[in-house]
Write an enzyme that holds these catalytic residues in place. Structure first.
Site, PDB file in Angstrom:
ATOM      1  N   PRO A  86       0.772  -1.254   0.000  1.00 38.09           N
ATOM      2  CA  PRO A  86       0.000   0.000   0.000  1.00 38.09           C
ATOM      3  C   PRO A  86       0.802   1.303   0.000  1.00 38.09           C
ATOM      4  CG  PRO A  86       0.026  -0.939   2.188  1.00 38.09           C
ATOM      5  CD  PRO A  86       0.745  -1.918   1.310  1.00 38.09           C
ATOM      6  N   CYS A  87       1.442   1.582  -1.123  1.00 36.75           N
ATOM      7  CA  CYS A  87       2.202   2.836  -1.235  1.00 36.75           C
ATOM      8  C   CYS A  87       1.276   4.052  -1.276  1.00 36.75           C
ATOM      9  CB  CYS A  87       3.120   2.795  -2.447  1.00 36.75           C
ATOM     10  SG  CYS A  87       2.319   2.305  -3.978  1.00 36.75           S
ATOM     11  N   HIS A  88      -0.012   3.849  -1.566  1.00 33.14           N
ATOM     12  CA  HIS A  88      -0.961   4.965  -1.579  1.00 33.14           C
ATOM     13  C   HIS A  88      -1.195   5.525  -0.176  1.00 33.14           C
ATOM     14  CE1 HIS A  88      -3.367   1.303  -0.989  1.00 33.14           C
ATOM     15  NE2 HIS A  88      -4.219   2.069  -0.318  1.00 33.14           N
TER      16      HIS A  88
END
Length: 177
Positions: A135-137
Site C-alpha cells: 500500500p504505497c498509496h
C-alpha cells in the site's frame, strides 16, 4: 515465464503479473514505471491460480473489505533497500497514513543509523511493483501533501477514500498533476 492477466477495477484496468507461483506485479494502466523490471521478460497472458487468487483479493478490497496482504504470495523484484521499504509499507494499517520521513526514521532505527533520507525512501516507494496490495498509496508528504503516487494523485485519493481514511488535512500541491 511471467504470466499476466487484467483486472477491471474502480481505479481503471490493472495488469497483474505472476512468476514462479508468486505475484510479482500489479500496475495501473498508464502509471509510471509500468511493468518495471518485467518489460523485457517473456510474458504469456494466462490467468493462473495465483492471479485468480489476486483477483479475488482485489474483489474483496474494492468491496470495502480489508483482505490481509499476507493472503497472497508476493515476490516484488527490487534492490535490498527497496525490499526493506516495501516490507515497511505492508505494515501500514488499512485506512491509516504514514509519511516518507516516518518510514525513513523506522528504517534508520532498524539499521542503527541516526537518520536516513526520506527522498531515498520516496524513490523506493515510487518503484513499488505491486501497487495497491503493497500500500504505497498510504504514504503522504510530511505536511499532508498527496505526492509521489505512480498511479496518479486522483487514484491515490480514490483508494484512500475507499479505505475510509480521514483526508481532511490532505492536499494536492499546486505543482502536481
Amino acid at each position: 515465464m511471467v504470466y499476466t492477466t487484467y483486472y477491471d477495477s474502480p481505479v481503471g484496468s490493472l495488469l497483474l503479473a505472476e512468476e514462479d507461483g508468486a505475484l510479482v506485479g500489479l500496475w495501473m494502466e498508464g502509471q509510471k514505471y509500468f511493468l518495471g523490471s518485467l518489460k523485457r521478460m517473456p510474458r504469456e497472458e494466462r490467468c493462473t491460480s495465483v492471479l485468480r487468487q489476486t483477483k479475488d483479493w482485489l474483489g474483496h478490497y474494492f468491496a470495502g473489505e480489508q483482505p490481509a496482504i499476507g493472503q497472497l504470495p508476493l515476490a516484488p523484484k527490487g534492490s535490498a533497500f527497496q525490499q526493506e521499504v516495501w516490507r515497511v509499507l505492508c505494515d501500514i494499517p488499512y485506512g491509516h497514513l504514514t509519511t516518507y520521513g516516518e518510514i525513513a526514521r523506522k528504517i534508520a532505527a532498524q539499521r542503527g543509523l541516526a537518520s536516513m533520507s526520506a527522498q531515498a525512501v520516496g524513490g523506493a516507494v515510487g518503484h513499488n511493483p505491486i501497487s495497491l496490495i503493497i500500500p504505497c498509496h498510504r504514504v503522504v508528504g510530511a505536511s499532508g501533501s498527496l505526492i509521489g503516487y505512480a498511479g496518479g494523485v486522483e487514484r491515490k485519493i480514490q483508494l484512500l477514500k475507499l479505505e475510509g481514511t480521514d483526508c481532511i488535512k490532505l492536499f494536492v500541491p499546486k505543482n502536481v498533476n
